[in-house]
Design a protein around this motif. Structure first.
Motif, PDB file in Angstrom:
ATOM      1  N   PRO A 175       0.803  -1.236   0.000  1.00 39.86           N
ATOM      2  CA  PRO A 175       0.000   0.000   0.000  1.00 39.86           C
ATOM      3  C   PRO A 175       0.831   1.280   0.000  1.00 39.86           C
ATOM      4  O   PRO A 175       0.361   2.321  -0.446  1.00 39.86           O
ATOM      5  N   ALA A 176       2.073   1.198   0.503  1.00 38.18           N
ATOM      6  CA  ALA A 176       2.919   2.390   0.517  1.00 38.18           C
ATOM      7  C   ALA A 176       3.281   2.858  -0.884  1.00 38.18           C
ATOM      8  O   ALA A 176       3.732   3.991  -1.071  1.00 38.18           O
ATOM      9  N   HIS A 177       3.099   1.991  -1.865  1.00 40.25           N
ATOM     10  CA  HIS A 177       3.400   2.352  -3.255  1.00 40.25           C
ATOM     11  C   HIS A 177       2.142   2.730  -4.033  1.00 40.25           C
ATOM     12  O   HIS A 177       2.147   2.719  -5.266  1.00 40.25           O
ATOM     13  N   CYS A 178       1.084   3.060  -3.313  1.00 43.41           N
ATOM     14  CA  CYS A 178      -0.121   3.636  -3.918  1.00 43.41           C
ATOM     15  C   CYS A 178      -0.332   5.006  -3.291  1.00 43.41           C
ATOM     16  O   CYS A 178      -0.532   5.109  -2.074  1.00 43.41           O
ATOM     17  N   GLN A 179      -0.268   6.051  -4.092  1.00 40.59           N
ATOM     18  CA  GLN A 179      -0.422   7.415  -3.601  1.00 40.59           C
ATOM     19  C   GLN A 179      -1.830   7.919  -3.923  1.00 40.59           C
ATOM     20  O   GLN A 179      -2.278   7.829  -5.067  1.00 40.59           O
ATOM     21  N   VAL A 180      -2.513   8.442  -2.906  1.00 43.99           N
ATOM     22  CA  VAL A 180      -3.869   8.952  -3.091  1.00 43.99           C
ATOM     23  C   VAL A 180      -3.847  10.468  -2.875  1.00 43.99           C
ATOM     24  O   VAL A 180      -3.473  10.940  -1.802  1.00 43.99           O
ATOM     25  N   THR A 181      -4.238  11.207  -3.897  1.00 43.03           N
ATOM     26  CA  THR A 181      -4.151  12.663  -3.892  1.00 43.03           C
ATOM     27  C   THR A 181      -5.388  13.240  -4.570  1.00 43.03           C
ATOM     28  O   THR A 181      -6.259  12.511  -5.030  1.00 43.03           O
ATOM     29  N   GLY A 182      -5.450  14.568  -4.636  1.00 46.91           N
ATOM     30  CA  GLY A 182      -6.594  15.170  -5.310  1.00 46.91           C
ATOM     31  C   GLY A 182      -6.430  16.653  -5.531  1.00 46.91           C
ATOM     32  O   GLY A 182      -5.471  17.282  -5.064  1.00 46.91           O
ATOM     33  N   THR A 183      -7.385  17.215  -6.245  1.00 51.53           N
ATOM     34  CA  THR A 183      -7.421  18.643  -6.516  1.00 51.53           C
ATOM     35  C   THR A 183      -8.817  19.170  -6.189  1.00 51.53           C
ATOM     36  O   THR A 183      -9.806  18.449  -6.292  1.00 51.53           O
ATOM     37  N   GLY A 184      -8.878  20.438  -5.793  1.00 53.00           N
ATOM     38  CA  GLY A 184     -10.159  21.052  -5.476  1.00 53.00           C
ATOM     39  C   GLY A 184     -10.374  22.327  -6.262  1.00 53.00           C
ATOM     40  O   GLY A 184      -9.476  22.827  -6.929  1.00 53.00           O
ATOM     41  N   LEU A 185     -11.608  22.852  -6.162  1.00 51.47           N
ATOM     42  CA  LEU A 185     -11.996  24.074  -6.877  1.00 51.47           C
ATOM     43  C   LEU A 185     -11.761  23.936  -8.376  1.00 51.47           C
ATOM     44  O   LEU A 185     -11.298  24.861  -9.041  1.00 51.47           O
ATOM     45  N   THR A 186     -12.083  22.771  -8.893  1.00 50.06           N
ATOM     46  CA  THR A 186     -11.836  22.466 -10.305  1.00 50.06           C
ATOM     47  C   THR A 186     -13.115  22.458 -11.136  1.00 50.06           C
ATOM     48  O   THR A 186     -13.046  22.394 -12.357  1.00 50.06           O
ATOM     49  N   TYR A 193      -3.001  15.961  -0.383  1.00 54.09           N
ATOM     50  CA  TYR A 193      -2.603  14.564  -0.182  1.00 54.09           C
ATOM     51  C   TYR A 193      -3.606  13.910   0.746  1.00 54.09           C
ATOM     52  O   TYR A 193      -3.977  14.472   1.777  1.00 54.09           O
ATOM     53  N   LYS A 194      -4.081  12.715   0.387  1.00 55.52           N
ATOM     54  CA  LYS A 194      -5.030  11.995   1.240  1.00 55.52           C
ATOM     55  C   LYS A 194      -4.377  10.863   2.028  1.00 55.52           C
ATOM     56  O   LYS A 194      -4.767  10.571   3.155  1.00 55.52           O
ATOM     57  N   GLY A 195      -3.415  10.190   1.420  1.00 54.75           N
ATOM     58  CA  GLY A 195      -2.789   9.068   2.106  1.00 54.75           C
ATOM     59  C   GLY A 195      -2.237   8.069   1.111  1.00 54.75           C
ATOM     60  O   GLY A 195      -2.126   8.346  -0.086  1.00 54.75           O
ATOM     61  N   ASP A 196      -1.907   6.875   1.605  1.00 58.66           N
ATOM     62  CA  ASP A 196      -1.440   5.814   0.714  1.00 58.66           C
ATOM     63  C   ASP A 196      -2.565   4.797   0.490  1.00 58.66           C
ATOM     64  O   ASP A 196      -3.717   5.039   0.870  1.00 58.66           O
ATOM     65  N   GLY A 197      -2.218   3.675  -0.100  1.00 59.78           N
ATOM     66  CA  GLY A 197      -3.233   2.690  -0.458  1.00 59.78           C
ATOM     67  C   GLY A 197      -4.008   2.105   0.704  1.00 59.78           C
ATOM     68  O   GLY A 197      -5.090   1.536   0.511  1.00 59.78           O
ATOM     69  N   PRO A 247       9.070   4.644 -10.547  1.00 58.81           N
ATOM     70  CA  PRO A 247       8.678   3.451 -11.313  1.00 58.81           C
ATOM     71  C   PRO A 247       7.992   2.396 -10.439  1.00 58.81           C
ATOM     72  O   PRO A 247       8.437   2.078  -9.341  1.00 58.81           O
ATOM     73  N   GLY A 248       6.869   1.899 -10.953  1.00 56.90           N
ATOM     74  CA  GLY A 248       6.130   0.843 -10.276  1.00 56.90           C
ATOM     75  C   GLY A 248       5.035   1.315  -9.354  1.00 56.90           C
ATOM     76  O   GLY A 248       4.183   0.526  -8.935  1.00 56.90           O
ATOM     77  N   ASP A 249       5.013   2.605  -9.013  1.00 60.10           N
ATOM     78  CA  ASP A 249       3.968   3.126  -8.132  1.00 60.10           C
ATOM     79  C   ASP A 249       2.643   3.260  -8.872  1.00 60.10           C
ATOM     80  O   ASP A 249       2.615   3.459 -10.100  1.00 60.10           O
ATOM     81  N   VAL A 250       1.555   3.186  -8.119  1.00 57.13           N
ATOM     82  CA  VAL A 250       0.240   3.488  -8.680  1.00 57.13           C
ATOM     83  C   VAL A 250      -0.295   4.728  -7.987  1.00 57.13           C
ATOM     84  O   VAL A 250       0.068   5.037  -6.843  1.00 57.13           O
ATOM     85  N   HIS A 251      -1.146   5.457  -8.687  1.00 55.54           N
ATOM     86  CA  HIS A 251      -1.717   6.701  -8.171  1.00 55.54           C
ATOM     87  C   HIS A 251      -3.227   6.706  -8.372  1.00 55.54           C
ATOM     88  O   HIS A 251      -3.725   6.264  -9.421  1.00 55.54           O
TER      89      HIS A 251
END
Length: 330
Positions: free
Chosen positions: A79-90, A141-145, A275-279
């Motif tokens: 799970p540390a190789h899954c990055q969960v992020t986002g954007t607002g006011l879009t 940033y929200k967290g990892d997997g 390399p190898g990470d998922v987002h």
């Protein structure tokens, strides 16, 4: 094409193509990640590879969902190789709710809140010519997997939180190739889930308010996102009855930023091209039950649905007990 990850009754991981209630197994691949890696190596699209490997074995989606065997549409063994992020006011219209939450009392009538200033920047420069950077959006940033929840799983609200509210959004799902090139696998419906009361206290608390679970899936939409996407967000009470419901729209036609611009401003950072990470990257929303004065209680269910993404995403709200943390000196 819609792809679904799930587990068999014996616990084996599978991936399949979803058509109505039928999930047709894609042979030779245990996960979306495996399929995506193979597609990159073969210089093929995800859809082409999935279609070529589809066999005769199939499962009923509703049976899998009822048994709690549907997985998030993309994950990583670590799970540390899954990055969960986002954007607002879009999204066009997204500034009104945020402005009401953030605007300071006592300011000049003609002054703009920071939220409105950010929104205006997006309207004026969020859709540049292709291949050209536009204005950068709000980013978080929200967290990892470990924070990702599949449909049917609970969204845990820590007991120190002041609120747990849904944010019906579309998320982009990505894999970083061995050469550091980001590849978009497709899109999924999501519930970004935030603490809006904490955020309302002061917009500088936004970072704290986003460190929460999120719901993603159940299906991955392969290919491009339609310019106009319609959906419905609901809150169901403990008896399963709808107590709040509102339509939402997304897609670039309803956004102040292009998807390309949002992706550029995320992946321009080298640490997000490992390399190898998922987002999993959320693209924002303009529809919140919180804006209508709704406070969701533990045991109630969030439901986010859009026809192009197949079955609805459903997650029940739960409260997780936490303990005071005191750091020890070594």
């Amino acid at each position: 094409m819609l792809l679904v990850q799930f587990k068999t009754e014996s616990g084996e991981r599978r991936i399949g193509i979803l058509h109505e209630d039928l999930v047709r197994v894609v042979n030779g691949y245990a996960s979306t990640l495996e399929l995506a890696r193979a597609a990159i190596a073969a210089r093929a699209t995800l859809g082409e590879l999935a279609d070529a490997a589809a066999g005769q074995e199939h499962f009923r989606y509703e049976e899998l969902a009822a048994a709690g065997r549907i997985l998030a549409p993309l994950d990583h063994p670590d799970p540390a190789h899954c990055q969960v992020t986002g954007t607002g006011l879009t999204h066009l219209g997204s500034a009104d709710t945020r402005d009401a939450m953030h605007k300071k009392i006592g300011g000049e009538v003609e002054s703009l809140s920071d939220s409105m200033k950010m929104f205006r920047l997006g309207v004026e420069g969020g859709k540049p010519a292709p291949g050209t950077p536009g204005v950068q959006p709000e980013w978080f940033y929200k967290g990892d997997g470990s924070i990702v929840r599949a449909t049917g799983q609970e969204l845990d609200m820590p007991d120190f939180a002041l609120d747990g509210g849904e944010e019906p959004e579309i998320a982009g799902l990505y894999l970083i190739g061995d050469d550091g090139q980001p590849y978009r696998l497709g899109f999924a419906i999501g519930n970004e889930f935030s603490d809006h009361v904490t955020e309302r206290q002061n917009y500088l608390y936004l970072a704290h308010s986003k460190l929460r679970n999120c719901g993603v899936g159940p299906a991955l939409l392969v290919g491009e996102l339609p310019a106009h996407v319609e959906g419905v967000s609901r809150i169901r009470d403990k008896a399963g009855q709808v107590r709040w419901e509102k339509a939402f729209v997304s897609g670039e036609q309803n956004m102040s930023h292009s998807i390309e611009n949002l992706e550029y401003h995320h992946f321009k950072y080298g640490l997000f091209k490992r390399p190898g990470d998922v987002h999993i990257h959320f693209f924002g929303t303009a529809t919140l039950s919180f804006a209508d004065g709704v406070r969701v209680e533990a045991g109630e269910t969030f439901e986010v649905e859009s026809p192009i993404f197949g079955p609805a995403l459903r997650n029940r709200l739960a409260i997780r007990e936490t303990q005071y943390v005191k750091v020890k000196t070594l």
